[in-house]
Design a protein around this motif. Structure first.
Motif, PDB file in Angstrom:
ATOM      1  N   LEU A  88     -25.755 -59.681   6.962  1.00 16.73           N
ATOM      2  CA  LEU A  88     -26.561 -59.234   8.092  1.00 16.73           C
ATOM      3  C   LEU A  88     -27.533 -60.317   8.512  1.00 16.73           C
ATOM      4  CD1 LEU A  88     -27.342 -55.671   6.731  1.00 16.73           C
ATOM      5  CD2 LEU A  88     -25.732 -56.292   8.539  1.00 16.73           C
ATOM      6  N   ASP A  89     -27.912 -60.277   9.782  1.00 15.87           N
ATOM      7  CA  ASP A  89     -28.836 -61.299  10.250  1.00 15.87           C
ATOM      8  C   ASP A  89     -30.285 -60.931   9.957  1.00 15.87           C
ATOM      9  OD1 ASP A  89     -28.994 -59.256  11.980  1.00 15.87           O
ATOM     10  OD2 ASP A  89     -28.728 -60.429  13.803  1.00 15.87           O
TER      11      ASP A  89
ATOM     12  N   VAL B 134     -25.347 -51.831   1.598  1.00 16.30           N
ATOM     13  CA  VAL B 134     -26.456 -51.404   2.460  1.00 16.30           C
ATOM     14  C   VAL B 134     -26.260 -49.943   2.854  1.00 16.30           C
ATOM     15  CG1 VAL B 134     -27.511 -51.728   4.724  1.00 16.30           C
ATOM     16  CG2 VAL B 134     -26.995 -53.708   3.302  1.00 16.30           C
ATOM     17  N   MET B 135     -25.011 -49.552   3.081  1.00 16.34           N
ATOM     18  CA  MET B 135     -24.753 -48.159   3.433  1.00 16.34           C
ATOM     19  C   MET B 135     -25.116 -47.229   2.275  1.00 16.34           C
ATOM     20  SD  MET B 135     -21.549 -45.981   4.074  1.00 16.34           S
ATOM     21  CE  MET B 135     -21.951 -45.652   2.377  1.00 16.34           C
ATOM     22  N   LEU B 136     -24.826 -47.661   1.083  1.00 10.73           N
ATOM     23  CA  LEU B 136     -25.225 -46.869  -0.082  1.00 10.73           C
ATOM     24  C   LEU B 136     -26.739 -46.757  -0.158  1.00 10.73           C
ATOM     25  CD1 LEU B 136     -23.085 -47.750  -3.230  1.00 10.73           C
ATOM     26  CD2 LEU B 136     -23.137 -45.655  -1.902  1.00 10.73           C
ATOM     27  N   MET B 137     -27.417 -47.850   0.149  1.00 15.30           N
ATOM     28  CA  MET B 137     -28.876 -47.835   0.124  1.00 15.30           C
ATOM     29  C   MET B 137     -29.413 -46.830   1.134  1.00 15.30           C
ATOM     30  SD  MET B 137     -29.525 -51.948  -0.306  1.00 15.30           S
ATOM     31  CE  MET B 137     -30.790 -51.798   0.931  1.00 15.30           C
ATOM     32  N   ASP B 138     -28.834 -46.831   2.324  1.00 13.82           N
ATOM     33  CA  ASP B 138     -29.294 -45.882   3.342  1.00 13.82           C
ATOM     34  C   ASP B 138     -29.063 -44.444   2.886  1.00 13.82           C
ATOM     35  OD1 ASP B 138     -30.221 -47.772   5.125  1.00 13.82           O
ATOM     36  OD2 ASP B 138     -28.311 -47.966   6.171  1.00 13.82           O
ATOM     37  N   ARG B 139     -27.956 -44.219   2.211  1.00 18.92           N
ATOM     38  CA  ARG B 139     -27.693 -42.866   1.718  1.00 18.92           C
ATOM     39  C   ARG B 139     -28.697 -42.486   0.635  1.00 18.92           C
ATOM     40  NH1 ARG B 139     -24.247 -39.454   1.938  1.00 18.92           N
ATOM     41  NH2 ARG B 139     -23.525 -39.168  -0.193  1.00 18.92           N
ATOM     42  N   LEU B 140     -29.045 -43.468  -0.181  1.00 20.08           N
ATOM     43  CA  LEU B 140     -30.033 -43.218  -1.226  1.00 20.08           C
ATOM     44  C   LEU B 140     -31.368 -42.794  -0.622  1.00 20.08           C
ATOM     45  CD1 LEU B 140     -29.955 -43.852  -4.413  1.00 20.08           C
ATOM     46  CD2 LEU B 140     -31.431 -45.740  -3.839  1.00 20.08           C
ATOM     47  N   VAL B 141     -31.770 -43.471   0.427  1.00 22.48           N
ATOM     48  CA  VAL B 141     -33.014 -43.114   1.100  1.00 22.48           C
ATOM     49  C   VAL B 141     -32.915 -41.702   1.667  1.00 22.48           C
ATOM     50  CG1 VAL B 141     -34.546 -43.679   3.014  1.00 22.48           C
ATOM     51  CG2 VAL B 141     -33.533 -45.509   1.671  1.00 22.48           C
ATOM     52  N   SER B 142     -31.763 -41.386   2.229  1.00 20.19           N
ATOM     53  CA  SER B 142     -31.577 -40.068   2.826  1.00 20.19           C
ATOM     54  C   SER B 142     -31.730 -38.976   1.766  1.00 20.19           C
ATOM     55  CB  SER B 142     -30.189 -39.998   3.470  1.00 20.19           C
ATOM     56  OG  SER B 142     -30.019 -38.788   4.160  1.00 20.19           O
ATOM     57  N   LEU B 157     -24.335 -38.060  12.061  1.00 19.86           N
ATOM     58  CA  LEU B 157     -24.481 -39.251  12.891  1.00 19.86           C
ATOM     59  C   LEU B 157     -23.636 -40.396  12.355  1.00 19.86           C
ATOM     60  CD1 LEU B 157     -28.308 -39.265  13.615  1.00 19.86           C
ATOM     61  CD2 LEU B 157     -26.495 -39.251  15.333  1.00 19.86           C
ATOM     62  N   TRP B 158     -23.662 -40.533  11.048  1.00 18.14           N
ATOM     63  CA  TRP B 158     -22.912 -41.628  10.457  1.00 18.14           C
ATOM     64  C   TRP B 158     -21.419 -41.435  10.678  1.00 18.14           C
ATOM     65  CZ3 TRP B 158     -19.479 -41.847   6.257  1.00 18.14           C
ATOM     66  CH2 TRP B 158     -19.133 -43.135   5.847  1.00 18.14           C
ATOM     67  N   ILE B 159     -20.948 -40.218  10.487  1.00 20.33           N
ATOM     68  CA  ILE B 159     -19.527 -39.934  10.706  1.00 20.33           C
ATOM     69  C   ILE B 159     -19.163 -40.184  12.169  1.00 20.33           C
ATOM     70  CG2 ILE B 159     -17.798 -38.100  10.782  1.00 20.33           C
ATOM     71  CD1 ILE B 159     -19.141 -36.865   8.331  1.00 20.33           C
ATOM     72  N   ARG B 231     -27.458 -49.575  11.858  1.00 26.05           N
ATOM     73  CA  ARG B 231     -27.293 -50.953  11.386  1.00 26.05           C
ATOM     74  C   ARG B 231     -26.277 -51.621  12.281  1.00 26.05           C
ATOM     75  NH1 ARG B 231     -31.091 -51.786   7.771  1.00 26.05           N
ATOM     76  NH2 ARG B 231     -31.426 -50.035   6.364  1.00 26.05           N
ATOM     77  N   LYS B 232     -26.768 -52.331  13.262  1.00 24.86           N
ATOM     78  CA  LYS B 232     -25.853 -53.079  14.110  1.00 24.86           C
ATOM     79  C   LYS B 232     -25.076 -54.036  13.215  1.00 24.86           C
ATOM     80  CE  LYS B 232     -27.558 -51.721  18.225  1.00 24.86           C
ATOM     81  NZ  LYS B 232     -28.967 -51.572  17.905  1.00 24.86           N
ATOM     82  N   ALA B 233     -23.777 -54.073  13.415  1.00 22.57           N
ATOM     83  CA  ALA B 233     -22.968 -54.968  12.594  1.00 22.57           C
ATOM     84  C   ALA B 233     -23.092 -56.388  13.128  1.00 22.57           C
ATOM     85  CB  ALA B 233     -21.512 -54.508  12.591  1.00 22.57           C
TER      86      ALA B 233
END
Lengths: 244, 244
Positions: A88-89, B134-142, B157-159, B231-233
């Motif tokens: 990521l940037d 990073v996606m796992l991290m976001d899920r952890l926060v959720s 939203l993610w789906i 998270r813009k790719a």
DNA sequence: CGCCCAATTGAGCTTCCTCAAAGCTCGTGG
DNA sequence: CCACGAGCTTTGAGGAAGCTCAATTGGGCG
């Protein structure tokens, strides 16, 4: 961690050739010291380096709009962190010093060259990332399915294991340089509830707190409460290419 | 996903040479079909292959001793999964088919050879793992910091984003082949509470459910409830070595 | 039609949170 | 050496969120 810290880290998993050790030594382009509370790398900040912990504790965390915080994980001596900016940037998470600490800096472009010159080391880094991912998964399960007692028990067991791994000579007692606020941010609880929960754990004889040190007298029972799965680091690295 | 599915996947991020495309084609050693509910790879099971989803939905999950379950994440077409056995001798999580699906098989040893022959592709795989992390991290926060409404909103939203990414032509309505039990296992809630929470979201006009399809009429408000960070790719892959 | 599984609804309860007020500890400056 | 803060810990009281248990409804399929 000695002079060639990255070689020490990877050398735990496989035996390295001298050529490989030298190559790993060249990856490290410097080191920095931080005081407790210092931000090593902010959330949404671009970064062209990754970090290797040499001394002290750090955490990586995300902030919510309302000011609350979730600490994703703790990092100790020997941990490699900040690799999200390889893709990521902008950094996804902030990296913050929990104690005074020292981190070695690894240049991103040098990682690219490592893939060319030392495919085995690159593959080993890839494998270590998987271990890291599994740890995140275990934390996810803890937050999703454990009670407050379970989450704190899992955290303490995990910390105790990591510290014992880095320094097998200890007697099992360890200082915990975390405020209850920080424990709450790690476990998804409020500081108040962390306090009450730890008191209950202490009353049940599952943890003791003396002279600022934590001790876990009954790890099996704690592990049961925590739904703790000990992941033996039984590597299966037969697929790695040969050394250079 | 066409004939050379792995090349299609990596080709989204960088442009591949023909040599590279051919090399990726050779990694795939077969494909398998599964029915809804089938276990592709069990927890604690050894495995020498990793998987690439060609069609359908899967999840990976961990079971607790008391029979409860946490679903770690969902996998759609184009996802690479099962890489934990590149480091561990037993799988950490189970991989289960949520719908009838098809997965391509990638041999572990071939991954090792890829690191030698095509360092750029290996580095790209490494970078993609970071996105995943990073996606796992976001899920952890959720799970750690969001309410039931927030967790379900984030999941939906993610789906929706993932499906739109795979098939940009849709109108935003999507079938959700998940039971409320499964949504609960994803979000760390009980099925009963998932039911009530989704009713509340529907009453507030944040989701609609018609003819078995979900629609999200007010994504901005949903994103706020969810603490959702898009998270813009925006890849930053300047460090990758040259192609071969 | 009957069955099975999922969805739905209700009632009561547990866990965890919020708000608030003390205590404690340790470093700093007078 | 002591007073004073600042930050952390501890405790109390009341409330909200989510869970458990149980019963009912609905839909698809043999």
């Amino acid at each position: 961690m000695g002079e060639n810290c990255l070689a020490d880290l990877l050398g735990r998993s496989v035996s390295l050739s001298q050529t490989e050790r030298d190559a790993l030594g060249r990856l490290v382009i410097g080191a920095r010291q931080y005081r407790r509370g210092a931000v090593v790398r902010g959330e949404r900040q671009p970064s062209s380096e990754i970090y290797l912990v040499q001394r002290g504790w750090l955490h990586c965390s995300l902030l919510l709009e309302d000011g609350r915080r979730q600490i994703i994980r703790l990092h100790f001596c020997g941990d490699l962190l900040g690799a999200d900016t390889l893709a990521l940037d902008e950094a996804a998470d902030a990296i913050v010093a929990l104690t005074d600490c020292e981190v070695a800096l690894i240049d991103r472009d040098a990682i690219g060259r490592l893939f060319v010159d030392h495919p085995r080391l690159a593959a080993l880094l890839f494998a270590l990332q998987q271990i890291d991912r599994v740890m995140l998964m275990d934390r996810l399960v803890s937050l999703g399915r454990s009670s407050a007692q379970g989450r704190i028990a899992a955290l303490l067991l995990w910390i105790a294991n990591r510290l014992a791994q880095n320094d097998p000579a200890t007697d099992g007692r360890f200082a915990l340089p975390l405020t209850q606020e920080e424990i709450g941010d790690l476990t998804g609880l409020t500081a108040v509830h962390v306090n009450r929960t730890m008191r209950v754990l202490a009353e049940q004889g599952l943890i003791t707190r003396e002279a600022g040190k934590i001790y876990l007298p009954d790890k099996p029972r704690l592990a049961q409460i925590a739904n703790f799965v000990e992941r033996k680091a039984r590597f299966d690295l037969g697929w790695l290419p040969p050394a250079r």
